[in-house]
Design a protein around this motif. Structure first.
Motif, PDB file in Angstrom:
ATOM      1  N   PHE A   1     -11.137 -40.462 -14.691  1.00  0.00           N
ATOM      2  CA  PHE A   1     -11.231 -41.814 -14.138  1.00  0.00           C
ATOM      3  C   PHE A   1     -12.686 -42.257 -14.026  1.00  0.00           C
ATOM      4  O   PHE A   1     -13.560 -41.449 -13.710  1.00  0.00           O
ATOM      5  N   ASP A   2     -12.933 -43.525 -14.285  1.00  0.00           N
ATOM      6  CA  ASP A   2     -14.234 -44.137 -13.996  1.00  0.00           C
ATOM      7  C   ASP A   2     -14.149 -44.643 -12.562  1.00  0.00           C
ATOM      8  O   ASP A   2     -13.354 -45.545 -12.265  1.00  0.00           O
ATOM      9  N   VAL A   3     -14.940 -44.058 -11.683  1.00  0.00           N
ATOM     10  CA  VAL A   3     -14.854 -44.379 -10.260  1.00  0.00           C
ATOM     11  C   VAL A   3     -16.172 -44.966  -9.769  1.00  0.00           C
ATOM     12  O   VAL A   3     -17.243 -44.431 -10.044  1.00  0.00           O
ATOM     13  N   GLU A   4     -16.066 -46.073  -9.045  1.00  0.00           N
ATOM     14  CA  GLU A   4     -17.220 -46.675  -8.377  1.00  0.00           C
ATOM     15  C   GLU A   4     -17.103 -46.332  -6.892  1.00  0.00           C
ATOM     16  O   GLU A   4     -16.097 -46.654  -6.253  1.00  0.00           O
TER      17      GLU A   4
ATOM     18  N   LYS B   1     -13.601 -48.883  -6.722  1.00  0.00           N
ATOM     19  CA  LYS B   1     -12.724 -49.159  -7.859  1.00  0.00           C
ATOM     20  C   LYS B   1     -12.557 -47.876  -8.665  1.00  0.00           C
ATOM     21  O   LYS B   1     -13.510 -47.116  -8.832  1.00  0.00           O
ATOM     22  N   ALA B   2     -11.355 -47.643  -9.175  1.00  0.00           N
ATOM     23  CA  ALA B   2     -11.086 -46.494 -10.038  1.00  0.00           C
ATOM     24  C   ALA B   2     -10.213 -46.950 -11.206  1.00  0.00           C
ATOM     25  O   ALA B   2      -9.180 -47.583 -10.994  1.00  0.00           O
TER      26      ALA B   2
ATOM     27  N   CYS C   1      -2.901 -42.484 -12.199  1.00  0.00           N
ATOM     28  CA  CYS C   1      -2.711 -43.652 -13.047  1.00  0.00           C
ATOM     29  C   CYS C   1      -1.226 -44.012 -13.063  1.00  0.00           C
ATOM     30  O   CYS C   1      -0.389 -43.185 -13.443  1.00  0.00           O
TER      31      CYS C   1
ATOM     32  N   GLU D   1     -18.587 -37.628 -10.015  1.00  0.00           N
ATOM     33  CA  GLU D   1     -18.103 -38.130 -11.294  1.00  0.00           C
ATOM     34  C   GLU D   1     -16.771 -37.456 -11.619  1.00  0.00           C
ATOM     35  O   GLU D   1     -16.603 -36.257 -11.402  1.00  0.00           O
ATOM     36  N   CYS D   2     -15.830 -38.230 -12.120  1.00  0.00           N
ATOM     37  CA  CYS D   2     -14.507 -37.715 -12.466  1.00  0.00           C
ATOM     38  C   CYS D   2     -14.380 -37.579 -13.982  1.00  0.00           C
ATOM     39  O   CYS D   2     -15.019 -38.304 -14.733  1.00  0.00           O
ATOM     40  N   LYS D   3     -13.512 -36.669 -14.406  1.00  0.00           N
ATOM     41  CA  LYS D   3     -13.272 -36.467 -15.835  1.00  0.00           C
ATOM     42  C   LYS D   3     -12.274 -37.475 -16.395  1.00  0.00           C
ATOM     43  O   LYS D   3     -12.397 -37.916 -17.526  1.00  0.00           O
TER      44      LYS D   3
ATOM     45  N   CYS E   1      -8.503 -45.714 -15.031  1.00  0.00           N
ATOM     46  CA  CYS E   1      -8.126 -44.614 -15.907  1.00  0.00           C
ATOM     47  C   CYS E   1      -8.914 -44.699 -17.216  1.00  0.00           C
ATOM     48  O   CYS E   1      -8.932 -45.745 -17.870  1.00  0.00           O
ATOM     49  N   LYS E   2      -9.568 -43.607 -17.607  1.00  0.00           N
ATOM     50  CA  LYS E   2     -10.327 -43.579 -18.854  1.00  0.00           C
ATOM     51  C   LYS E   2      -9.400 -43.584 -20.073  1.00  0.00           C
ATOM     52  O   LYS E   2      -9.795 -44.025 -21.143  1.00  0.00           O
TER      53      LYS E   2
END
Length: 77
Positions: free
Chosen positions: A45-48, A61-62, A13, A41-43, A64-65
């Motif tokens: 980041f929300d990743v497509e 797309k990624a 990020c 699945e990432c802890k 930052c949560k």
């Protein structure tokens, strides 16, 4: 089936500095060809993801949560 290739996706990020690394493997053989893992699945980041199986995975797309900023994505083999 054995591991014939691998790639690391490094998510960073630019705003808050969080970093996460995801390792994806290509489990295949000379007889059956490639069989890439699907994106994980990432802890942080929300990743497509796209791809998997015969096609090497890619990040669509990624985000930052923590702060909602678009992440910088590096890929290393």
């Amino acid at each position: 089936m054995s591991i014939i290739d691998q790639t690391h996706f490094i998510f960073t990020c630019p705003k808050c500095g969080q970093t996460e690394v995801v390792l994806l493997l290509d489990k295949g053989s000379n007889y059956s060809g490639s069989c890439w893992q699907f994106g994980k699945e990432c802890k942080l980041f929300d990743v497509e993801w796209s791809g998997g199986r015969e096609k090497e995975p890619e990040v669509v797309k990624a985000v930052c949560k923590n702060c909602g900023e678009i992440a910088k994505v590096d890929q290393r083999y």
